[in-house]
Structures are given as structure tokens and as C-alpha cells.
Design a protein around this motif. Sequence first.
Motif, mmCIF file in Angstrom:
data_model
loop_
_atom_site.group_PDB
_atom_site.id
_atom_site.type_symbol
_atom_site.label_atom_id
_atom_site.label_comp_id
_atom_site.label_asym_id
_atom_site.label_seq_id
_atom_site.Cartn_x
_atom_site.Cartn_y
_atom_site.Cartn_z
ATOM 1 N N ALA A 274 -4.720 2.505 -2.085
ATOM 2 C CA ALA A 274 -5.606 1.344 -1.984
ATOM 3 C C ALA A 274 -6.015 0.919 -3.380
ATOM 4 N N PHE B 141 -5.146 2.386 -8.553
ATOM 5 C CA PHE B 141 -4.999 2.733 -7.130
ATOM 6 C C PHE B 141 -5.755 4.008 -6.808
ATOM 7 N N SER C 82 0.826 -1.227 0.000
ATOM 8 C CA SER C 82 0.000 0.000 0.000
ATOM 9 C C SER C 82 0.849 1.261 0.000
ATOM 10 N N SER C 83 2.006 1.187 -0.630
ATOM 11 C CA SER C 83 2.928 2.327 -0.593
ATOM 12 C C SER C 83 3.889 2.265 -1.771
ATOM 13 N N ASP D 150 -1.213 6.458 2.132
ATOM 14 C CA ASP D 150 -0.981 5.206 1.417
ATOM 15 C C ASP D 150 -1.845 5.171 0.166
#
Length: 297
Positions: free
Chosen positions: A56, A48, A17-18, A54
Motif C-alpha cells: 500500500a 510502500f 498493489s503488487s 500486497d
Amino acid sequence: MADFRSLEVFYWVAKLSSFRRASEKVNTTQPAVSQRIAALEHEYGTLFERRSRDVALTERGRLLLGFAERFLALQTEMSAALHETGRTRGTLRLGVSETIVHLWLSRFIERMRAAHPGIGVDITVDISPNMQAALVADEIDLAFLVGPITLPSFANRALFSTPVAWIAAPGLLPGDEPLSLGALLHHPLITYPRNTSPYVELRDLVLQENLLPSQIHTSASLATIVKMGVEGLGICVIPPAVVEAELRAGTLRVLPAEPTLSDLTFTAMHTKRPAHHFVADAARLAQEVAETWAAGR
């Protein structure tokens, strides 16, 4: 058409998530990661949702993740088929409960050495909540902990269960009559740290019976707990399996206590990876070692 490298980058952004953490994982720069994701999104649409801290996956991103996992699994399978397993090089960052250290960790290390001679094992001994956090932060690859723990993108393999009992030096509570919780609480209790399941169960048991709280000593070191028990400083609340030598020698005994305690159930937990990745295979080997150990008891 997406290439394997772009799918690998996408896979790790999705799992972590990064963009920044994914760039560290695949050993490249964050702008390079962003460029590859931008190219994929140009071809397939938005993958995304960007958030303040972050990212998702979108519905389209979750669809692509399934295909990416299959592509990467096929790539790993192809590599394994064309090269000897022993040529694989790397390090398995392993988190492990000290309970398992006392039971069968050495057997697992032997199996890893035989199956993956090019893989070193970097072992961290810790309590389960800390290992779970380390897995989420990608600080370790695999953990043998109390579980299972249901989290997105993580896999669990059942290892074994072991009973927990009230254990003390023979002179602390002599006799063979069943002991009530009240009788046990006349002595200090010694168990795992406060944020572990044995401690929480012990605390809840005392509260449910509306008894005065006992003095409870805690330690992340199982060796310390055992030593305190042998020296008569209190009643240990731990699995008998880890003190078999002391039980045989007569320096500790399992108390005939009325209140029963829940078994500790252990699992091998790791990020979901292609089926032939050595981390997933290490979890499989751990399951086999644990089953063999349990069957030999």
C-alpha cells in the motif's frame, strides 16, 4: 533523479498493489521491479507499506504517484505528437454488457478502427459484477458496465441510461388495463442473473410488497431471455431498447404495469491512466458513440 522506466514500474506497483503483478504488466522480472523500487525509496524515502499479500502507498508514495502520472502523461503526449496515431500497436481488452452488444457496440468498434487502426479489440461479454472483478484483477483494460462504481485508482465515464420494463408475448397478458405487481407475479419472471441490479431490484420489490415470491428465471444471455419471452414462458424484465425489432414485429409488447423499475445506467470504467493513453481515449470514444446513439433514438 528517477527515470521514466522507474516511474512506470512505480506507477504499476501502485495501481496493482503488487510487485509480482506489476512485473508481469511491464514485462520484466520481480527482482528487477524490487530493485527499481528500492532505488526510488533510497532517493525519496519509503513509498510502500509491505503487507502479507500486497503493498500500500505511504503518504510519500501517494505524493510521488501524482508526479509519476504527470510524467507518464507527458511522455505519452510527446510520443503521440511525434508519431502517427496509426503506428500505435496493441490490444484493448474490453469487457462489455450484452445489453450494449445489442445497442451500439458495432459503432464503437468502427470508431476504434478509425481512431486507432493499430489497436485490436479483444471482447469479453459478461455481467457487470464479473467485469468489475476482472478490472481489479487487471484481466481487462476497459469495461462498459452498470455503474458508476467508485473505487480508488479507477475512472468512470458516463455512457447512457435506458429504461427497464415488463415485456411479454401479446397473448400472455392481453388487455390494456394497468397491471399490479400481484397480477404480474402470477407469471414467471425472466431477467438478468441474480447478482445484477435488475434482479436485486425485482427481489426487493416483491419483498417490500409482502407478496409470495414469483418463479424467477435468470440468464446471462440476453438472447435467451428474449427467446423465452417470445415463446410465452414468462414476463421479461429488460430494457425495451434491446427488443425493438420484436416490439415492431408484434412478437413482444411492453406491458402497462403499475410498478415502475429503475433505469439501467452504464459507465465506461478503467484504471486511471495518462490522459492520452489509448484505453482512456477508447472510453472517450465510447462516450461519444453512446451519446450519438441516445440522441438518435
